[in-house]
Design an enzyme around this catalytic site. Structure first.
Site, short mmCIF file in Angstrom:
data_model
loop_
_atom_site.label_atom_id
_atom_site.label_comp_id
_atom_site.label_asym_id
_atom_site.label_seq_id
_atom_site.Cartn_x
_atom_site.Cartn_y
_atom_site.Cartn_z
CB CYS A 137 -13.42 3.91 -0.56
SG CYS A 137 -12.79 5.56 -0.91
CG ASP A 191 -12.07 8.63 -2.31
OD1 ASP A 191 -12.05 8.64 -1.06
OD2 ASP A 191 -11.11 8.26 -3.00
CG HIS A 193 -8.05 1.13 -3.21
ND1 HIS A 193 -7.58 -0.03 -2.62
CD2 HIS A 193 -8.50 1.91 -2.18
CE1 HIS A 193 -7.74 0.04 -1.31
NE2 HIS A 193 -8.30 1.20 -1.02
NE ARG A 200 -3.47 2.39 2.74
CZ ARG A 200 -4.72 2.56 2.31
NH1 ARG A 200 -5.31 1.58 1.66
NH2 ARG A 200 -5.37 3.68 2.53
CD GLN A 245 -12.99 0.43 -0.67
OE1 GLN A 245 -12.28 0.54 0.33
NE2 GLN A 245 -14.30 0.17 -0.59
NE ARG A 281 -11.10 -2.86 1.12
CZ ARG A 281 -10.06 -2.10 1.45
NH1 ARG A 281 -10.23 -0.95 2.07
NH2 ARG A 281 -8.82 -2.47 1.15
#
Length: 316
Positions: free
Chosen positions: A276, A235, A140, A113, A143, A304
């Protein structure tokens, strides 16, 4: 405790984004996620990662990604090892390639990450073990698998749904949703200012997937683009690493806030809201929408863990 054997056709493969995965392969992993969620809710205990290790490399802070990887791997009997930039030499004193070759001889898999997509690709190229992209500036993938799982749980199907992303259309979430929706036949629209429209490269990557699935892409700065959307998604307005642009982004994106009025513009009473997380309430979304019955963000956050466990089972 159950010693279930898990057979996957994807063993040894890496997940860097969803570009090279077929719709059928994505649906298979989605099926794994639904299965492991049922097992978790039934209180079943499995040890499918017993004797396995995973290196969790984090350049960027995280709540959901770190919690999901550590708990999912640990509960299955595996040993996750967290590594921040303060702990290892990645890209500093030691090259990414050299770090990859060392970790590849000590671990069963790597999660990364961080900032550069190039780095996660180098880890996959040189380590010789499965590498999972836990987030980069470009993509991502973990996600968005949780996102489509949440859609499928709520509506019962995916193909033919319409998801509208509101805000910064260039960011890693918009790009990743654009790809996975295209693969799975979900229509995707973007409500954003022209300055923050998705780049042409990602649109061109998507085109052949649309031709196969029948999904449609619409990008507009006009509010009417949300009409007919089954889900409004947003987001944060300022991504990690772009803090210096905060004032500029706040001003530019204010008209694209998800609020009660925008939800009503869909013309559907059953439109849901996804994010998210973490969310900055009263910026990209009002607290009224975030806390409403239309908001499925907590189901999405829980998913997740189940989707990440499914991905690890599939690859490791």
């Amino acid at each position: 405790m159950k010693a279930e054997k898990f057979k996957s056709p994807f063993k040894g493969r890496s997940l860097l984004n969803w570009i090279d995965w077929t719709p059928e392969e994505i649906e298979t992993i989605l099926g794994y996620a639904i299965k492991v969620k049922k097992q978790a809710h039934a209180g079943e205990v499995h040890q499918r990662f017993l004797g396995k290790t995973i290196a969790l490399i984090f350049e960027k802070r995280s709540t959901r990604t770190r919690s999901s990887f550590e708990t999912a791997f640990g509960e299955e009997g595996g040993h996750p090892v967290f590594m921040s930039t303060d702990d290892i030499q990645l890209g500093g004193k030691e090259s990414v390639q050299d770090t990859a070759r060392v970790l590849g001889r000590m671990f069963s898999a790597i999660e990364f990450r961080g900032f550069k997509q190039e780095h996660v690709e180098q880890l996959a190229k040189y380590s010789g073990i499965p590498v999972i992209n836990g987030l980069t500036d470009d993509f991502h993938p973990t996600q968005v698998l949780a996102d489509v799982m949440t859609l499928k749980e709520h509506f019962g199907y995916l193909k033919g749904l319409t998801l509208c992303f509101c805000g910064d259309g260039r960011n890693n979430m918009a790009r990743s949703l654009m790809l996975i929706c295209s693969k799975l036949g979900v229509n995707f629209s973007v409500f954003c200012p022209k300055e923050l429209s998705p780049d042409e490269e990602i649109q061109n990557i998507r085109k052949p997937f649309d031709e196969k699935s029948g999904a449609k892409l619409t990008i507009s700065e006009k509010k009417s683009v949300v009409k007919g959307a089954d889900c409004l998604y947003t987001d944060v307005w300022v991504s990690m690493g772009e803090e210096a642009l905060k004032n500029e982004r706040m001003q530019l994106l204010q008209p694209y806030q998800v609020n009660k009025e925008l939800m009503a513009e869909t013309g559907k009473a059953d439109t849901i809201f996804l994010h998210c997380l973490p969310a900055v309430k009263e910026q990209e979304v009002t607290e009224e929408v975030f806390e409403s019955s239309a908001s499925k963000v907590w189901d999405e956050a829980e998913n997740r863990k189940h989707t990440i466990k499914a991905i690890m089972l599939a690859l490791i």
